[in-house]
Design an enzyme around this catalytic site. Structure first.
Site, PDB file in Angstrom:
ATOM      1  CE  LYS A 119     133.968  32.683  81.174  1.00 29.51           C
ATOM      2  NZ  LYS A 119     133.247  32.284  80.129  1.00 29.51           N
ATOM      3  CE  LYS A 201     134.433  39.726  80.246  1.00 27.30           C
ATOM      4  NZ  LYS A 201     134.000  39.022  79.342  1.00 27.30           N
ATOM      5  CE  LYS A 204     126.881  36.075  77.476  1.00 30.54           C
ATOM      6  NZ  LYS A 204     128.119  35.257  77.743  1.00 30.54           N
TER       7      LYS A 204
HETATM    8  N1  AQP Z   1     132.313  44.012  79.189  1.00 28.74           N
HETATM    9  C1  AQP Z   1     132.459  43.786  78.049  1.00 28.74           C
HETATM   10  N2  AQP Z   1     132.680  44.832  77.312  1.00 28.74           N
HETATM   11  C2  AQP Z   1     132.809  44.813  75.915  1.00 28.74           C
HETATM   12  N3  AQP Z   1     132.373  43.645  75.376  1.00 28.74           N
HETATM   13  C3  AQP Z   1     132.143  42.592  75.936  1.00 28.74           C
HETATM   14  N4  AQP Z   1     132.101  41.258  75.643  1.00 28.74           N
HETATM   15  C4  AQP Z   1     131.779  40.459  76.796  1.00 28.74           C
HETATM   16  N5  AQP Z   1     131.939  41.395  77.886  1.00 28.74           N
HETATM   17  C5  AQP Z   1     132.356  42.766  77.297  1.00 28.74           C
HETATM   18  C6  AQP Z   1     131.999  40.882  74.294  1.00 28.74           C
HETATM   19  O1  AQP Z   1     130.735  40.084  73.969  1.00 28.74           O
HETATM   20  C7  AQP Z   1     131.036  39.080  73.390  1.00 28.74           C
HETATM   21  C8  AQP Z   1     130.300  37.688  74.142  1.00 28.74           C
HETATM   22  O2  AQP Z   1     131.221  37.065  74.576  1.00 28.74           O
HETATM   23  P1  AQP Z   1     130.849  35.342  75.321  1.00 28.74           P
HETATM   24  O3  AQP Z   1     129.406  35.032  75.927  1.00 28.74           O
HETATM   25  O4  AQP Z   1     131.274  34.255  73.989  1.00 28.74           O
HETATM   26  O5  AQP Z   1     131.871  35.511  76.439  1.00 28.74           O
HETATM   27  P2  AQP Z   1     132.438  36.390  77.483  1.00 28.74           P
HETATM   28  O6  AQP Z   1     133.692  37.179  76.741  1.00 28.74           O
HETATM   29  O7  AQP Z   1     133.002  35.503  78.283  1.00 28.74           O
HETATM   30  O8  AQP Z   1     131.313  37.339  77.812  1.00 28.74           O
HETATM   31  P3  AQP Z   1     130.965  37.483  79.090  1.00 28.74           P
HETATM   32  O9  AQP Z   1     129.776  38.644  79.417  1.00 28.74           O
HETATM   33  O10 AQP Z   1     132.001  37.724  80.174  1.00 28.74           O
HETATM   34  O11 AQP Z   1     130.157  36.178  79.536  1.00 28.74           O
HETATM   35  P4  AQP Z   1     130.045  35.317  81.015  1.00 28.74           P
HETATM   36  O12 AQP Z   1     130.090  36.033  82.198  1.00 28.74           O
HETATM   37  O13 AQP Z   1     129.033  34.275  80.708  1.00 28.74           O
HETATM   38  O14 AQP Z   1     131.555  34.623  80.659  1.00 28.74           O
HETATM   39  C9  AQP Z   1     132.199  38.911  73.017  1.00 28.74           C
HETATM   40  O15 AQP Z   1     132.357  39.326  71.667  1.00 28.74           O
HETATM   41  C10 AQP Z   1     132.970  39.645  74.013  1.00 28.74           C
HETATM   42  O16 AQP Z   1     134.091  40.169  73.602  1.00 28.74           O
END
Ligand code: AQP
Length: 340
Positions: A119, A201, A204
């Protein structure tokens, strides 16, 4: 509360940051398992808005997204009568315990966190202290509720291991205070990959919306995104395809949506063109997401119903969180409020 407490079920806790658009990766890595495990656990499902502000958010968008994400938790099948659903900032004990845990977390540990490194690269103009100490807040989220199980995608495993280390450190310094939680990482789909850049990965908040499937994408958009998903120059599916990032990711998504093993999916499509898999995958996605989206539209249209659930959840969470926080404050030597 009394009804929920009577059950004495073990506690499952998980949260998602209201940033970007809830994506298929979040559903497969986290939400799907919340729904599957809710029979056997008391689920605590949080919209973690305090984590989301480690990256700049537009205030109006953040407000809307908190409600939208909570509505999507419900649309996915979380039963609000049997679980606790709330918005993190409604329960101030998260910030309070987080400060304490910051004092039991070493900089050397935080320096090793890969999410911070990722990040910081993505948001080089805003590498703030919150982004760095994010794992201490996540530890507070989990430890406040004496959580047994935390269903997360593989990307969060490192943070969960740190949570366990912090809990053990605190327990060993004083006396048993926190339950040490176990991770639940799904066997299939623990890491759903980006559609256009399948070596990273699916996220979102990706700035390229073709990289992720939003749970609220309409059918034509879903079909277009799958059609354009990056694969490789081979055209036919073989057992080896499972090990190739782009096509392997599509096979994984198909297996999860259809509740099949990866091997069974590879057998089913063996010798077929990639386009055949893409067509059937798009059909599966539409069939899965259409009823989800219908339930979502109904819930988000009933604001009073949603805010009542969130208010009730926050009340239940504050009750449980206060018990743990009081214990922590007593052990570290803070004078109980009202007796000074
Ligand atoms: N690609 C993925 N595959 C499987 N699990 C995933 N998670 C996120 N991406 C994948 C799981 O979703 C939950 C949400 O996590 P979060 O929003 O707290 O943080 P993150 O891991 O940073 O998710 P993103 O989608 O990557 O969000 P952004 O882009 O907004 O930072 C967690 O349980 C994570 O493991």
């Amino acid at each position: 509360m009394s009804e929920l407490q009577k059950d004495k079920k073990p506690i499952l806790l998980s949260g998602i940051q209201p940033s970007g658009h809830l994506a298929l990766g979040n559903y497969v890595g986290a939400m799907r398992n919340w729904v599957n495990l809710q029979q056997d656990y008391l689920g605590i499902f949080i919209v973690v808005d305090m984590h989301a502000i480690t990256v700049r958010q537009k205030p109006a968008d953040l407000r809307n997204r908190c409600l939208s994400f909570a509505a999507q938790y419900l649309a996915a099948g979380i039963d609000p009568d049997e679980n606790i659903i709330f918005i993190q900032s409604h329960v101030p004990q998260h910030a309070e315990l987080s400060w304490v845990l910051n004092c039991y977390t070493y900089m050397g540990e935080l320096n090793r966190m890969t999410q911070f490194k990722d990040k910081s690269q993505r948001h080089g103009d805003n590498i703030n202290a919150g982004l760095y100490t994010y794992p201490a807040l996540m530890a507070a989220d989990i430890l406040l509720y004496q959580t047994d199980l935390v269903p997360v995608g593989a990307d969060q495993k490192q943070h969960l291991e740190l949570t366990r280390d912090i809990a053990n450190r605190f327990n060993n310094t004083y006396s048993p205070t926190f339950k040490v939680p176990e991770p639940f990482i799904p066997k299939a789909g623990a890491r759903i990959m980006s559609l256009q850049e399948p070596d990273k990965k699916m996220s979102k908040s990706d700035t390229n919306e073709n990289n992720y499937i939003s749970l609220l994408d309409p059918p034509d958009v879903l079909r277009r995104k799958i059609k354009r998903a990056v694969t490789d120059s081979a055209r036919e599916i073989t057992p080896e395809s499972l090990h190739h990032s782009g096509i392997g990711n599509l096979l994984t998504i198909f297996s999860v949506l259809n509740d099949m093993s990866l091997e069974a999916v590879a057998n089913q499509f063996e010798g077929q063109q990639y386009s055949v898999l893409k067509g059937e995958l798009a059909d599966s996605l539409v069939a899965f997401l259409e009823p989800f989206q219908q339930r979502y539209s109904k819930i988000i249209g009933e604001k009073g119903y949603l805010t009542d659930i969130l208010d009730q959840g926050a009340g239940q969470a504050r009750y449980l969180a206060t018990k743990t926080l009081s214990k922590v404050y007593r052990k570290i030597g803070f004078v109980p409020a009202g007796r000074s």
